[in-house]
Each structure stands twice: as C-alpha cells, then as structure tokens.
Design a protein around this motif. Sequence first.
Motif, short mmCIF file in Angstrom:
data_model
loop_
_atom_site.label_atom_id
_atom_site.label_comp_id
_atom_site.label_asym_id
_atom_site.label_seq_id
_atom_site.Cartn_x
_atom_site.Cartn_y
_atom_site.Cartn_z
N SER A 7 -65.62 -0.36 32.64
CA SER A 7 -66.66 0.60 33.00
C SER A 7 -67.64 0.79 31.84
O SER A 7 -68.86 0.77 32.02
N LYS A 11 -71.72 -0.21 31.66
CA LYS A 11 -72.75 0.77 31.29
C LYS A 11 -73.52 0.32 30.06
O LYS A 11 -74.75 0.41 30.03
N ARG A 14 -75.87 -2.41 30.96
CA ARG A 14 -77.00 -1.87 31.73
C ARG A 14 -78.02 -1.25 30.79
O ARG A 14 -79.23 -1.46 30.94
N GLN A 21 -79.49 2.85 37.07
CA GLN A 21 -78.49 2.76 38.14
C GLN A 21 -79.18 2.40 39.45
O GLN A 21 -78.62 1.67 40.26
N ARG A 36 -72.84 4.30 41.43
CA ARG A 36 -72.22 5.16 40.41
C ARG A 36 -70.69 5.09 40.52
O ARG A 36 -69.99 5.05 39.52
N GLU A 39 -69.61 1.83 39.12
CA GLU A 39 -69.74 1.78 37.66
C GLU A 39 -68.60 2.56 37.00
O GLU A 39 -68.08 2.15 35.97
N ASN A 40 -68.22 3.66 37.59
CA ASN A 40 -67.14 4.47 37.04
C ASN A 40 -65.75 3.95 37.40
O ASN A 40 -64.78 4.23 36.71
#
Length: 71
Positions: A7, A11, A14, A21, A36, A39-40
């Motif tokens: 994760s 991030k 990115r 996002q 989201r 991603e988490n």
Amino acid sequence: NEIVHLSEMIKLQRFKEKKSQEDCANGLNISIPTYREYENNPNKLSLEQAIILGKILNFNIFDIFFKNDIA
C-alpha cells in the motif's frame, strides 16, 4: 506486514508520478472511493487491475512481488 508495505509503495509511486487518486481511478475505470479502497487494501486488486495500475504509475507490479532483498 506485506499488505501495508505494498500500500505504501503504491502511494509513494503515485506521488512520484504526480498522479492523483482520480487519475488512477479513471485509468482503472472505477470510482475514486473504490480506488481508495484498493490503494489501502491492495490485496483486493485483481491481477489485471494491478498490471494496469503499474502502467498508470510507470512501474512493473511484478518487481514488487519478486523483489530480491537478499544482499
């Protein structure tokens, strides 16, 4: 924890690529809240989505999984 590590790597990549996002969600053809969540919790990404995300963020997703940390 491998999932937390993945994760954080997504991030970080990115941010490096200056993608939002929203950019990633649009590239994956999903909603921003769904992105989201992915991603988490990257374990929820399908292999196809992970490959597409790698293209969006300019990295090879397989490098994360097959990284050799042995010095």
